[in-house]
Scaffold this motif. Sequence first.
Motif, PDB file in Angstrom:
ATOM      1  N   SER A   1       4.058  16.488  14.329  1.00 46.82           N
ATOM      2  CA  SER A   1       2.953  16.636  13.385  1.00 46.82           C
ATOM      3  C   SER A   1       3.456  16.702  11.945  1.00 46.82           C
ATOM      4  N   ALA A   2       4.592  17.360  11.738  1.00 46.47           N
ATOM      5  CA  ALA A   2       5.149  17.456  10.385  1.00 46.47           C
ATOM      6  C   ALA A   2       5.520  16.072   9.857  1.00 46.47           C
ATOM      7  N   GLU A   3       6.143  15.248  10.704  1.00 47.98           N
ATOM      8  CA  GLU A   3       6.513  13.895  10.292  1.00 47.98           C
ATOM      9  C   GLU A   3       5.271  13.035  10.066  1.00 47.98           C
ATOM     10  N   ILE A   4       4.267  13.212  10.927  1.00 48.36           N
ATOM     11  CA  ILE A   4       3.032  12.445  10.792  1.00 48.36           C
ATOM     12  C   ILE A   4       2.329  12.786   9.487  1.00 48.36           C
ATOM     13  N   ARG A   5       2.288  14.071   9.133  1.00 48.89           N
ATOM     14  CA  ARG A   5       1.584  14.489   7.918  1.00 48.89           C
ATOM     15  C   ARG A   5       2.329  14.040   6.661  1.00 48.89           C
ATOM     16  N   ALA A   6       3.649  13.988   6.740  1.00 51.16           N
ATOM     17  CA  ALA A   6       4.408  13.449   5.610  1.00 51.16           C
ATOM     18  C   ALA A   6       4.101  11.968   5.437  1.00 51.16           C
ATOM     19  N   TYR A   7       4.006  11.251   6.550  1.00 51.22           N
ATOM     20  CA  TYR A   7       3.659   9.831   6.526  1.00 51.22           C
ATOM     21  C   TYR A   7       2.250   9.657   5.943  1.00 51.22           C
ATOM     22  N   ALA A   8       1.318  10.500   6.370  1.00 45.93           N
ATOM     23  CA  ALA A   8      -0.062  10.411   5.900  1.00 45.93           C
ATOM     24  C   ALA A   8      -0.146  10.633   4.395  1.00 45.93           C
ATOM     25  N   GLU A   9       0.640  11.558   3.906  1.00 45.08           N
ATOM     26  CA  GLU A   9       0.618  11.845   2.460  1.00 45.08           C
ATOM     27  C   GLU A   9       1.138  10.646   1.667  1.00 45.08           C
ATOM     28  N   ARG A  10       2.193   9.996   2.191  1.00 47.47           N
ATOM     29  CA  ARG A  10       2.745   8.832   1.500  1.00 47.47           C
ATOM     30  C   ARG A  10       1.784   7.658   1.518  1.00 47.47           C
ATOM     31  N   ARG A  11       1.006   7.509   2.593  1.00 47.90           N
ATOM     32  CA  ARG A  11       0.158   6.333   2.774  1.00 47.90           C
ATOM     33  C   ARG A  11      -1.300   6.556   2.373  1.00 47.90           C
TER      34      ARG A  11
ATOM     35  N   SER B   1       0.819  -1.219   0.000  1.00 47.15           N
ATOM     36  CA  SER B   1       0.000   0.000   0.000  1.00 47.15           C
ATOM     37  C   SER B   1       0.839   1.248   0.000  1.00 47.15           C
ATOM     38  N   ASP B   2       2.211   1.080   0.030  1.00 44.56           N
ATOM     39  CA  ASP B   2       3.078   2.246   0.046  1.00 44.56           C
ATOM     40  C   ASP B   2       2.996   2.982  -1.280  1.00 44.56           C
ATOM     41  N   GLY B   3       3.481   4.190  -1.255  1.00 46.77           N
ATOM     42  CA  GLY B   3       3.553   4.981  -2.477  1.00 46.77           C
ATOM     43  C   GLY B   3       2.321   5.808  -2.666  1.00 46.77           C
ATOM     44  N   ASP B   4       2.069   6.199  -3.879  1.00 49.91           N
ATOM     45  CA  ASP B   4       0.944   7.083  -4.177  1.00 49.91           C
ATOM     46  C   ASP B   4      -0.377   6.380  -3.935  1.00 49.91           C
ATOM     47  N   ALA B   5      -1.313   7.122  -3.424  1.00 48.22           N
ATOM     48  CA  ALA B   5      -2.633   6.569  -3.158  1.00 48.22           C
ATOM     49  C   ALA B   5      -3.453   6.444  -4.420  1.00 48.22           C
ATOM     50  N   GLY B   6      -2.971   7.026  -5.534  1.00 49.77           N
ATOM     51  CA  GLY B   6      -3.693   6.951  -6.788  1.00 49.77           C
ATOM     52  C   GLY B   6      -5.011   7.680  -6.699  1.00 49.77           C
TER      53      GLY B   6
ATOM     54  N   GLN C   1      -7.599   6.397  -5.249  1.00 48.83           N
ATOM     55  CA  GLN C   1      -8.387   5.902  -4.134  1.00 48.83           C
ATOM     56  C   GLN C   1      -8.778   7.044  -3.201  1.00 48.83           C
ATOM     57  N   HIS C   2      -9.960   6.881  -2.594  1.00 53.34           N
ATOM     58  CA  HIS C   2     -10.425   7.882  -1.637  1.00 53.34           C
ATOM     59  C   HIS C   2      -9.532   7.829  -0.402  1.00 53.34           C
ATOM     60  N   PRO C   3      -9.028   8.964   0.072  1.00 53.35           N
ATOM     61  CA  PRO C   3      -8.113   8.944   1.232  1.00 53.35           C
ATOM     62  C   PRO C   3      -8.797   8.374   2.474  1.00 53.35           C
ATOM     63  N   LYS C   4      -8.014   7.637   3.261  1.00 56.98           N
ATOM     64  CA  LYS C   4      -8.518   7.054   4.510  1.00 56.98           C
ATOM     65  C   LYS C   4      -8.452   8.096   5.612  1.00 56.98           C
ATOM     66  N   ARG C   5      -9.511   8.188   6.408  1.00 54.48           N
ATOM     67  CA  ARG C   5      -9.594   9.181   7.464  1.00 54.48           C
ATOM     68  C   ARG C   5      -8.752   8.718   8.659  1.00 54.48           C
ATOM     69  N   ALA C   6      -7.974   9.653   9.207  1.00 60.90           N
ATOM     70  CA  ALA C   6      -7.077   9.307  10.319  1.00 60.90           C
ATOM     71  C   ALA C   6      -7.040  10.451  11.322  1.00 60.90           C
ATOM     72  N   ALA C   7      -6.694  10.090  12.568  1.00 65.58           N
ATOM     73  CA  ALA C   7      -6.453  11.080  13.621  1.00 65.58           C
ATOM     74  C   ALA C   7      -4.976  11.034  13.979  1.00 65.58           C
ATOM     75  N   GLU C   8      -4.422  12.181  14.350  1.00 65.83           N
ATOM     76  CA  GLU C   8      -3.032  12.211  14.800  1.00 65.83           C
ATOM     77  C   GLU C   8      -3.001  12.469  16.300  1.00 65.83           C
ATOM     78  N   TYR C   9      -2.067  11.797  16.981  1.00 65.43           N
ATOM     79  CA  TYR C   9      -1.863  12.031  18.410  1.00 65.43           C
ATOM     80  C   TYR C   9      -0.420  12.474  18.625  1.00 65.43           C
ATOM     81  N   VAL C  10      -0.251  13.619  19.279  1.00 64.67           N
ATOM     82  CA  VAL C  10       1.088  14.140  19.568  1.00 64.67           C
ATOM     83  C   VAL C  10       1.177  14.439  21.058  1.00 64.67           C
ATOM     84  N   ARG C  11       2.382  14.306  21.587  1.00 63.79           N
ATOM     85  CA  ARG C  11       2.595  14.552  23.021  1.00 63.79           C
ATOM     86  C   ARG C  11       4.010  15.021  23.250  1.00 63.79           C
ATOM     87  N   MET C  12       4.154  15.969  24.163  1.00 61.28           N
ATOM     88  CA  MET C  12       5.481  16.348  24.630  1.00 61.28           C
ATOM     89  C   MET C  12       5.452  16.359  26.154  1.00 61.28           C
TER      90      MET C  12
END
Length: 523
Positions: free
Chosen positions: A40-50, A9-14, A16-27
């Motif tokens: 959040s920046a790393e999470i959003r980059a991951y979300a874009e790839r997946r 499932s890696d790479g471009d989503a083509g 396909q309708h994007p899957k809805r996700a929530a992000e959790y961050v903590r410091m």
Amino acid sequence: MVIEWRTGSDGDAGDQHPKRAAEYVRMSTEHQKYSTDNQSAEIRAYAERRGFEIVRTYADEGKSGLRVDGRESFQRLLADIQNGSADFEAILVYDVSRWGRFQDPNEASHYVWLCKSAGINVHFCAEQVENDGSMGSSIVTTVKQVMAGEYSRELSVKVFKGQCRLISLGYRQGGAPGFGLRRMLIDENGNHKGVLDRGEHKSIATDRVVLVPGPQQEVETVREIYRQFVEDGSTERQIAEWLNAEGILSDLDRRWTRGAVHQLLINDKYAGHNVWGRTSYKLKTRHVRNAPSEWIRHNGAFSALVPQALFNQASLIIEQRSKRLTDEEMLVLLADMLKHNGYLSGLIIDEFDHGPSSSAYQSRFGSLLRAYSLVGYVPDHDYRYVDINRALRRLHPSIVKSIIDGINAVGGTAVQILENDTLLVNDEITVSVVIARCTLTRGGSRRWKIRLDESLRPDLTICARMDDENMFALDYYVLPRMTLSEGVLRLADHNGLSLDAFRFESLDGLFDLAKRAQLRKAA
């Protein structure tokens, strides 16, 4: 070098309708100003790839990962999932440590399982292995969870040792300076840099804080307080009244009370000593009152405001004030307080002239509630459960021992694991033992409420239900893990087949299950 493990499932989503996700961050601390932004920046980059669309953000800023308590966003995330209001199908987290640094890795896995059981997967974006439930993933994730918890434990040990070292060198470790004293900021060479005002903190790691005498007028006031107490025989209340009449405010800009004067008279810092560690709160567990032998001291660390001999005289007066009283005399004083005020509390006792402190009553009679009962006072709230719970805690080891003895008697083995107080039966089954206190409703019906430690996740939980008087075990519930979906179990006399099927008058059936049976060798 970072290795990315990619799935199909890696790479471009083509298209396909994007899957809805929530992000959790903590410091962990407020000083990590940009930590959640970086996550959040790393999470959003991951979300874009997946091919994920982030529709919800849960952020805990300045929150420790050791426990769920205090992490409002994490609790809200779990609540949204469990009550079915989550409008997403995945949770994206930077890494395992941001999910939590739980001391028991099973607790971290438990919260992941709660999400997965609701059809919502947890993705750790910066980890090198997918959290897909495979054997390799489970092993790596568990190791990461152990490492995250171990990091906090090791850090706690190092920080504690470092604080002890700084105390032994005479440096102040937190807390208000107190009336007549000020916090002085010094550099690594011991040079004074300036006095810290209330709410100010050091900003350079190598700087330190020491206590120094405050304005001369305050210093003279402290010495006068000690002189009046020791030489004139004035009480704390009389001294407080004198201070208020003179218009002298406390270090918190408040009027003086008997308790405030009392604290000034018993604090070692006025004799120049640096004392730390009276209580401890390690790894966010619970506050522990340490014995004086465990306190960390550096005598003569600061400039003394009062001579040691004068401080010792004041301490002796306070100590003898309760020691010279018999139990009967202390109760007479307590009865006088009740008659004068109409009710009792720790504050009232501490504000009473010529009498021992509330801690002295606790030490002499075991608890304030017992002292109250001896003078016929019953608080508005029914605090009898405190004594009952204390008795049940004393009963718990004997019940555990009876279970161990019963299993050993039939040829099985049972070993108590001291780290979490569970039992390991026949080297394969974990058992937790809890005691359920009996309470009566206004209508006279019996109820039992059991709080379960969700982090343990034992194979079996044995609940001993106490009788009406909470003296003896009424019966036992032997509950498999699958029956315990919540952290609180509420029982009545009759609970339906789903629970009462696991009720037993005794534990003989459990002991029979623990028997070892000889099996014939296969031909």
